[in-house]
Design an enzyme around this catalytic site. Structure first.
Site, PDB file in Angstrom:
ATOM      1  N   TYR A 197       1.179  -1.755   0.342  1.00 32.39           N
ATOM      2  CA  TYR A 197      -0.480  -0.063   0.028  1.00 32.39           C
ATOM      3  C   TYR A 197       1.022   0.737  -0.254  1.00 32.39           C
ATOM      4  O   TYR A 197       0.634   1.954  -0.715  1.00 32.39           O
ATOM      5  CB  TYR A 197      -0.755   0.092   1.410  1.00 32.39           C
ATOM      6  N   GLU A 202     -11.581   5.149   5.193  1.00 31.11           N
ATOM      7  CA  GLU A 202     -10.962   6.388   6.201  1.00 31.11           C
ATOM      8  C   GLU A 202     -12.232   5.988   7.780  1.00 31.11           C
ATOM      9  O   GLU A 202     -11.632   6.094   8.559  1.00 31.11           O
ATOM     10  CB  GLU A 202     -10.325   7.476   5.968  1.00 31.11           C
ATOM     11  N   TRP A 219      -5.287   0.944  10.583  1.00 30.21           N
ATOM     12  CA  TRP A 219      -5.087   0.572   9.147  1.00 30.21           C
ATOM     13  C   TRP A 219      -5.155  -0.666   8.293  1.00 30.21           C
ATOM     14  O   TRP A 219      -5.389  -1.086   7.570  1.00 30.21           O
ATOM     15  CB  TRP A 219      -4.166   2.013   8.111  1.00 30.21           C
TER      16      TRP A 219
END
Length: 200
Positions: free
Chosen positions: A28, A50, A58
């Site tokens: 990522y 988010e 995350w």
């Protein structure tokens, strides 16, 4: 064999942001984080992810990302805005996503508000980039990464005013980092200069 050794040697000297440590987070970091995004569907995807991340890591969201894409019609806001109670119940029973009623309902509400913003501004891209005057804000050498900024405060206030949920300033700043409104790569990270070269 020589190619594998060269690849290992390159990986050993490649400097990344400190948080990119797992296979998922490294991929990522190296391919997406901080790259300017101008596609409305992808901007919507990050906005929802988010918000889903609130209170979680995350890494958890990255592991569930493909499940989210499948469950939420590849983040098509027009389809999500039409979700009914039956669909909400189905999502709440889906173990592949974060099964939080408030977050699921907020995704549906946010899709409706997102479409309103598109209608008003022509695109969400045009709307959101105005908060950084159309240019990526770059991290200065030696400066700490903030949790929020004046720009994320302004974006959060406006999104809340428009009816969106899970868009506090800290969430908005993480969104801004993800979609390249901010280049928060460590200046010593190899991606810092690469992202700078690609910014708007």
């Amino acid at each position: 064999m020589a190619n594998r050794q060269a690849s290992r040697k390159k990986d050993a000297v490649t400097r990344r942001c400190e948080w990119a440590r797992t296979e998922l987070s490294i991929a990522y970091h190296d391919l997406e984080w901080g790259v300017p995004v101008h596609d409305d569907r992808k901007l919507f995807e990050f906005l929802i992810l988010e918000g889903a991340q609130a209170g979680l890591s995350w890494e958890t969201i990255l592991r569930k990302r493909e499940n989210y894409r499948a469950a939420f019609d590849n983040f098509d806001p027009k389809k999500i805005a039409k979700y009914n109670q039956r669909k909400s119940a189905k999502l709440l029973a889906n173990p592949g996503i974060i099964r939080n009623r408030l977050k699921i309902n907020s995704a549906i509400q946010n899709a409706k508000a997102f479409l309103e913003i598109q209608r008003e501004f022509g695109s969400f891209d045009r709307y959101v980039w105005q908060f950084v005057k159309g240019k990526t804000i770059k991290r200065r050498r030696g400066s700490p990464v903030p949790a929020r900024t004046a720009e994320s405060d302004a974006l959060s206030r406006d999104l809340v005013r428009r009816g969106l949920k899970f868009v506090g300033s800290t969430i908005c700043y993480a969104f801004m980092q993800a979609v390249g409104l901010v280049n928060d790569h460590d200046p010593k990270c190899f991606r810092y200069s690469e992202v700078e070269a690609r910014k708007r």
